[in-house]
Design a protein around this motif. Structure first.
Motif, mmCIF file in Angstrom:
data_model
loop_
_atom_site.group_PDB
_atom_site.id
_atom_site.type_symbol
_atom_site.label_atom_id
_atom_site.label_comp_id
_atom_site.label_asym_id
_atom_site.label_seq_id
_atom_site.Cartn_x
_atom_site.Cartn_y
_atom_site.Cartn_z
ATOM 1 N N ARG A 56 34.519 -39.618 29.672
ATOM 2 C CA ARG A 56 33.951 -38.278 29.872
ATOM 3 C C ARG A 56 35.043 -37.239 30.107
ATOM 4 O O ARG A 56 34.902 -36.088 29.701
ATOM 5 C CB ARG A 56 32.962 -38.282 31.035
ATOM 6 C CG ARG A 56 31.608 -38.885 30.672
ATOM 7 C CD ARG A 56 30.572 -38.656 31.741
ATOM 8 N NE ARG A 56 30.872 -39.319 33.001
ATOM 9 C CZ ARG A 56 30.626 -40.595 33.284
ATOM 10 N NH1 ARG A 56 30.062 -41.363 32.370
ATOM 11 N NH2 ARG A 56 30.931 -41.103 34.451
ATOM 12 N N ARG A 57 36.127 -37.631 30.737
ATOM 13 C CA ARG A 57 37.244 -36.709 30.986
ATOM 14 C C ARG A 57 38.061 -36.451 29.720
ATOM 15 O O ARG A 57 38.888 -35.547 29.685
ATOM 16 C CB ARG A 57 38.166 -37.280 32.058
ATOM 17 C CG ARG A 57 37.595 -37.232 33.434
ATOM 18 C CD ARG A 57 38.612 -37.715 34.449
ATOM 19 N NE ARG A 57 38.014 -37.746 35.767
ATOM 20 C CZ ARG A 57 38.262 -38.655 36.670
ATOM 21 N NH1 ARG A 57 39.135 -39.623 36.422
ATOM 22 N NH2 ARG A 57 37.674 -38.613 37.845
ATOM 23 N N GLY A 58 37.890 -37.307 28.717
ATOM 24 C CA GLY A 58 38.621 -37.135 27.465
ATOM 25 C C GLY A 58 40.015 -37.738 27.468
ATOM 26 O O GLY A 58 40.783 -37.532 26.537
ATOM 27 N N THR A 59 40.342 -38.528 28.494
ATOM 28 C CA THR A 59 41.662 -39.165 28.551
ATOM 29 C C THR A 59 41.651 -40.556 27.940
ATOM 30 O O THR A 59 42.702 -41.167 27.754
ATOM 31 C CB THR A 59 42.165 -39.260 30.002
ATOM 32 O OG1 THR A 59 41.219 -40.022 30.774
ATOM 33 C CG2 THR A 59 42.358 -37.873 30.607
ATOM 34 N N MET A 60 40.464 -41.056 27.632
ATOM 35 C CA MET A 60 40.325 -42.397 27.069
ATOM 36 C C MET A 60 39.083 -42.464 26.197
ATOM 37 O O MET A 60 38.113 -41.746 26.430
ATOM 38 C CB MET A 60 40.230 -43.421 28.201
ATOM 39 C CG MET A 60 39.891 -44.824 27.750
ATOM 40 S SD MET A 60 39.694 -45.961 29.142
ATOM 41 C CE MET A 60 41.289 -46.740 29.101
ATOM 42 N N LEU A 61 39.134 -43.337 25.196
ATOM 43 C CA LEU A 61 37.960 -43.645 24.380
ATOM 44 C C LEU A 61 37.769 -45.160 24.465
ATOM 45 O O LEU A 61 38.448 -45.913 23.773
ATOM 46 C CB LEU A 61 38.175 -43.232 22.926
ATOM 47 C CG LEU A 61 38.521 -41.772 22.670
ATOM 48 C CD1 LEU A 61 38.992 -41.579 21.241
ATOM 49 C CD2 LEU A 61 37.336 -40.881 22.974
ATOM 50 N N ASN A 79 45.584 -42.831 27.196
ATOM 51 C CA ASN A 79 46.651 -41.823 27.227
ATOM 52 C C ASN A 79 46.413 -40.740 26.180
ATOM 53 O O ASN A 79 47.346 -40.305 25.509
ATOM 54 C CB ASN A 79 48.026 -42.468 27.027
ATOM 55 C CG ASN A 79 48.297 -43.563 28.021
ATOM 56 O OD1 ASN A 79 48.032 -43.411 29.199
ATOM 57 N ND2 ASN A 79 48.787 -44.696 27.544
ATOM 58 N N VAL A 80 45.160 -40.327 26.038
ATOM 59 C CA VAL A 80 44.819 -39.295 25.059
ATOM 60 C C VAL A 80 45.353 -37.955 25.563
ATOM 61 O O VAL A 80 45.029 -37.530 26.665
ATOM 62 C CB VAL A 80 43.295 -39.212 24.826
ATOM 63 C CG1 VAL A 80 42.949 -38.062 23.880
ATOM 64 C CG2 VAL A 80 42.764 -40.543 24.293
ATOM 65 N N VAL A 81 46.207 -37.346 24.755
ATOM 66 C CA VAL A 81 46.804 -36.055 25.094
ATOM 67 C C VAL A 81 46.528 -35.098 23.940
ATOM 68 O O VAL A 81 46.747 -35.438 22.775
ATOM 69 C CB VAL A 81 48.332 -36.185 25.310
ATOM 70 C CG1 VAL A 81 48.951 -34.832 25.622
ATOM 71 C CG2 VAL A 81 48.636 -37.195 26.409
ATOM 72 N N HIS A 82 46.054 -33.909 24.269
ATOM 73 C CA HIS A 82 45.808 -32.886 23.249
ATOM 74 C C HIS A 82 46.964 -31.892 23.293
ATOM 75 O O HIS A 82 48.056 -32.244 23.692
ATOM 76 C CB HIS A 82 44.441 -32.236 23.472
ATOM 77 C CG HIS A 82 43.307 -33.183 23.246
ATOM 78 N ND1 HIS A 82 42.827 -33.501 21.998
ATOM 79 C CD2 HIS A 82 42.587 -33.919 24.117
ATOM 80 C CE1 HIS A 82 41.859 -34.380 22.103
ATOM 81 N NE2 HIS A 82 41.681 -34.657 23.382
ATOM 82 N N ASP A 113 40.951 -43.960 12.416
ATOM 83 C CA ASP A 113 40.218 -42.947 11.639
ATOM 84 C C ASP A 113 39.432 -42.017 12.565
ATOM 85 O O ASP A 113 39.402 -40.803 12.356
ATOM 86 C CB ASP A 113 39.279 -43.614 10.634
ATOM 87 C CG ASP A 113 40.023 -44.244 9.465
ATOM 88 O OD1 ASP A 113 41.209 -43.924 9.258
ATOM 89 O OD2 ASP A 113 39.397 -45.059 8.760
ATOM 90 N N HIS A 114 38.822 -42.574 13.594
ATOM 91 C CA HIS A 114 38.067 -41.765 14.555
ATOM 92 C C HIS A 114 39.006 -40.804 15.302
ATOM 93 O O HIS A 114 38.686 -39.626 15.481
ATOM 94 C CB HIS A 114 37.333 -42.672 15.539
ATOM 95 C CG HIS A 114 36.484 -41.950 16.519
ATOM 96 N ND1 HIS A 114 35.292 -41.339 16.179
ATOM 97 C CD2 HIS A 114 36.659 -41.734 17.848
ATOM 98 C CE1 HIS A 114 34.770 -40.779 17.251
ATOM 99 N NE2 HIS A 114 35.571 -40.993 18.278
ATOM 100 N N CYS A 115 40.161 -41.307 15.709
ATOM 101 C CA CYS A 115 41.136 -40.473 16.429
ATOM 102 C C CYS A 115 41.655 -39.333 15.558
ATOM 103 O O CYS A 115 41.785 -38.197 16.023
ATOM 104 C CB CYS A 115 42.300 -41.327 16.919
ATOM 105 S SG CYS A 115 41.872 -42.416 18.285
#
Length: 195
Positions: A56-61, A79-82, A113-115
């Motif tokens: 939900r925080r967008g840091t992980m899928l 470790n999702v970083v925008h 592909d999703h990322c």
């Protein structure tokens, strides 16, 4: 198929993890509690909650890997970083009973592909211990580029372990999907894993 984790995954997740201790434990982060404790049915509720909160925080899928309609593994985009970096790291595990059937490379291809598509990332990294031959075959099948060597990178199975970094950027796919690339790749060379 990949799907988000669910609370009702507890029994299947625990059964697979407990049965696969010898297969999975050498590649897992060091933990203070026993394998049985941290992979019990009761341990899943807090892990699932943490995974979903990070999602939900967008840091992980967080994803569960399904094959033939049943749970067979897990894949986490972390470790999702925008911003200027737009990058992530992917880790995964699969039930030894179905290893070698192309499930993990396919799951990783779908996640990449999703990322690159829905999430809008630019780069995906996978870090693997040099002696983890099955995981090295996964990135080899996908044609990921060897990018670096991290000495004493992560505390895994009781020691600081070296890792080899593999990566792919959206430009390397040339407008194609990673799934289609996987289907059309010629056999890949074996990488030298020591510096």
């Amino acid at each position: 198929m990949l799907r988000p984790p669910r609370l009702r995954d507890a029994r299947s997740w625990s059964e697979i993890r407990l049965r696969n201790e010898q297969w999975l434990k050498p590649w897992e982060p060091t933990a203070g509690d026993s394998w049985a404790e941290r992979n019990s049915v009761s341990a899943w509720a807090s892990l699932n909650s943490a995974l979903r909160t990070s999602g939900r925080r967008g840091t992980m899928l967080p994803f569960m890997v399904l094959y033939g309609g049943r749970l067979v593994g897990q894949l986490n985009v972390s470790n999702v970083v925008h911003g200027a970096l737009r990058s992530c790291t992917v880790g995964y595990w699969i039930d030894d009973a179905v290893a070698g059937r192309g499930i993990t490379p396919t799951a990783l291809a779908v996640a990449i592909d999703h990322c690159f598509g829905v999430v809008g990332l630019h780069r995906v990294e996978v870090d693997i211990r040099p002696e983890n031959t099955p995981s090295l075959r996964v990135v080899q099948k996908l044609g990921l580029r060897r990018e670096g060597f991290y000495q004493r990178f992560l505390d895994i199975d009781g020691e600081w372990r070296d890792h080899v970094a593999f990566a792919v950027t959206v430009e390397e796919l040339g407008g194609r999907s990673m799934v289609s690339r996987l289907a059309n790749l010629p056999p890949q060379p074996t990488w030298r894993t020591r510096t």
